[in-house]
Motif scaffolding. Structure first.
Motif, mmCIF file in Angstrom:
data_model
loop_
_atom_site.group_PDB
_atom_site.id
_atom_site.type_symbol
_atom_site.label_atom_id
_atom_site.label_comp_id
_atom_site.label_asym_id
_atom_site.label_seq_id
_atom_site.Cartn_x
_atom_site.Cartn_y
_atom_site.Cartn_z
ATOM 1 N N LEU A 113 -1.161 3.337 -9.260
ATOM 2 C CA LEU A 113 -1.280 4.399 -8.268
ATOM 3 C C LEU A 113 -1.757 5.702 -8.912
ATOM 4 O O LEU A 113 -2.538 6.444 -8.336
ATOM 5 C CB LEU A 113 0.057 4.625 -7.560
ATOM 6 C CG LEU A 113 0.026 5.591 -6.382
ATOM 7 C CD1 LEU A 113 -0.696 4.956 -5.203
ATOM 8 C CD2 LEU A 113 1.431 5.982 -5.979
ATOM 9 N N TYR B 89 1.399 5.634 -0.179
ATOM 10 C CA TYR B 89 0.924 7.017 -0.092
ATOM 11 C C TYR B 89 2.106 7.923 -0.433
ATOM 12 O O TYR B 89 3.198 7.756 0.110
ATOM 13 C CB TYR B 89 0.407 7.353 1.311
ATOM 14 C CG TYR B 89 -0.013 8.799 1.439
ATOM 15 C CD1 TYR B 89 -1.260 9.214 0.992
ATOM 16 C CD2 TYR B 89 0.841 9.743 1.983
ATOM 17 C CE1 TYR B 89 -1.643 10.544 1.084
ATOM 18 C CE2 TYR B 89 0.470 11.076 2.085
ATOM 19 C CZ TYR B 89 -0.780 11.474 1.635
ATOM 20 O OH TYR B 89 -1.147 12.789 1.724
ATOM 21 N N ARG C 191 0.879 -1.171 0.000
ATOM 22 C CA ARG C 191 0.000 0.000 0.000
ATOM 23 C C ARG C 191 0.917 1.222 0.000
ATOM 24 O O ARG C 191 1.930 1.238 0.687
ATOM 25 C CB ARG C 191 -0.906 -0.008 1.227
ATOM 26 C CG ARG C 191 -1.886 -1.171 1.197
ATOM 27 C CD ARG C 191 -2.612 -1.347 2.509
ATOM 28 N NE ARG C 191 -3.332 -0.155 2.917
ATOM 29 C CZ ARG C 191 -3.817 0.013 4.150
ATOM 30 N NH1 ARG C 191 -3.650 -0.909 5.075
ATOM 31 N NH2 ARG C 191 -4.462 1.123 4.463
ATOM 32 N N ASP D 262 -4.100 4.481 9.247
ATOM 33 C CA ASP D 262 -5.254 4.653 10.141
ATOM 34 C C ASP D 262 -5.168 3.774 11.383
ATOM 35 O O ASP D 262 -5.320 4.255 12.506
ATOM 36 C CB ASP D 262 -6.563 4.331 9.412
ATOM 37 C CG ASP D 262 -7.182 5.543 8.731
ATOM 38 O OD1 ASP D 262 -6.737 6.673 9.000
ATOM 39 O OD2 ASP D 262 -8.110 5.342 7.937
ATOM 40 N N GLY E 249 -2.452 7.898 -3.773
ATOM 41 C CA GLY E 249 -2.311 6.645 -3.044
ATOM 42 C C GLY E 249 -3.375 6.491 -1.982
ATOM 43 O O GLY E 249 -4.447 7.081 -2.048
ATOM 44 N N ASP E 250 -3.055 5.703 -0.982
ATOM 45 C CA ASP E 250 -3.986 5.310 0.075
ATOM 46 C C ASP E 250 -3.785 6.195 1.302
ATOM 47 O O ASP E 250 -2.894 5.940 2.112
ATOM 48 C CB ASP E 250 -3.732 3.847 0.427
ATOM 49 C CG ASP E 250 -4.656 3.319 1.498
ATOM 50 O OD1 ASP E 250 -5.476 4.093 2.030
ATOM 51 O OD2 ASP E 250 -4.552 2.118 1.820
ATOM 52 N N PRO E 251 -4.621 7.229 1.474
ATOM 53 C CA PRO E 251 -4.442 8.104 2.627
ATOM 54 C C PRO E 251 -4.783 7.428 3.955
ATOM 55 O O PRO E 251 -4.413 7.922 5.012
ATOM 56 C CB PRO E 251 -5.381 9.282 2.334
ATOM 57 C CG PRO E 251 -6.416 8.723 1.434
ATOM 58 C CD PRO E 251 -5.739 7.647 0.630
ATOM 59 N N GLY E 252 -5.455 6.282 3.903
ATOM 60 C CA GLY E 252 -5.788 5.533 5.118
ATOM 61 C C GLY E 252 -4.733 4.502 5.480
ATOM 62 O O GLY E 252 -4.976 3.632 6.314
ATOM 63 N N ILE E 253 -3.571 4.602 4.877
ATOM 64 C CA ILE E 253 -2.500 3.615 5.026
ATOM 65 C C ILE E 253 -2.061 3.421 6.487
ATOM 66 O O ILE E 253 -1.644 2.339 6.873
ATOM 67 C CB ILE E 253 -1.300 4.010 4.137
ATOM 68 C CG1 ILE E 253 -0.289 2.890 4.004
ATOM 69 C CG2 ILE E 253 -0.647 5.291 4.619
ATOM 70 C CD1 ILE E 253 0.776 3.163 2.939
ATOM 71 N N VAL F 2 -6.321 9.922 8.181
ATOM 72 C CA VAL F 2 -6.248 10.514 6.846
ATOM 73 C C VAL F 2 -5.984 12.011 6.930
ATOM 74 O O VAL F 2 -5.083 12.537 6.269
ATOM 75 C CB VAL F 2 -7.552 10.235 6.056
ATOM 76 C CG1 VAL F 2 -7.582 11.016 4.757
ATOM 77 C CG2 VAL F 2 -7.713 8.757 5.807
#
Length: 173
Positions: free
Chosen positions: A90, A69, A67, A139, A133-137, A145
């Motif tokens: 991505l 970001y 994953r 969390d 990318g995945d802003p919740g990487i 986020v």
């Protein structure tokens, strides 16, 4: 100036190691390097930073796909390390479709016509300014986020503080 480190979560907390990315050419290479840092398939974070320009986080959880970001894709695209992270997936590009379209002559010119006034097609491949990318990487690790997107010049230190790993990260800095 770049800084790259691996943070591996273990039973005893986070372990940090400075990492050299000179031999890393692809995201797959980077994921393999991260997996080597954690033989128990625990979570490993690859943290990459180019001074005040951009930062990236790659998260590897066992054999799952990485994953990613990246705080500023356009800035990262100008960096060899950033290019490793900025995959077609991505950036929302369909690499197969692009290859198919490149094979066709769809620029409106006839064979032999000069199309030098046309742009080179790279505008369609523009890299967005801002995060991708995945802003919740992070969390589940305590960095939400909103917090991740608001990080500034010392992002990796702030991430490490939130994870409770600032001391181990500073030892490899």
């Amino acid at each position: 100036m770049y800084f790259a480190a691996l943070l591996a979560r273990t039973e005893d907390g986070w372990e940090a190691s400075d990492t050299e990315l000179d031999d890393v050419e692809t995201l797959s290479d980077l994921a393999d390097l991260a997996r080597e840092a954690s033989p128990d398939e625990d979570t490993v974070l690859v943290l990459i930073e180019q001074e005040d320009s951009w930062f990236g986080v790659v998260r590897i959880d066992g054999e799952e796909d990485p994953r990613i970001y990246v705080s500023d894709a356009a800035a990262a695209a100008r960096s060899s390390y950033g290019e490793i992270l900025l995959t077609d997936e991505l950036l929302g590009r369909d690499s197969d479709a692009a290859d198919d379209l490149d094979a066709l002559d769809l620029d409106g010119t006839e064979d032999g016509e000069d199309d030098s006034d046309e742009d080179d097609g790279s505008a369609g491949e523009a890299v967005p300014h801002g995060p991708v990318g995945d802003p919740g990487i992070l969390d589940d690790l305590g960095v939400g986020v909103k917090e991740l997107k608001s990080l500034s010049s010392d992002a990796l230190t702030e991430i490490a503080e939130a994870l409770g790993a600032s001391e181990v990260l500073e030892t490899v800095r």
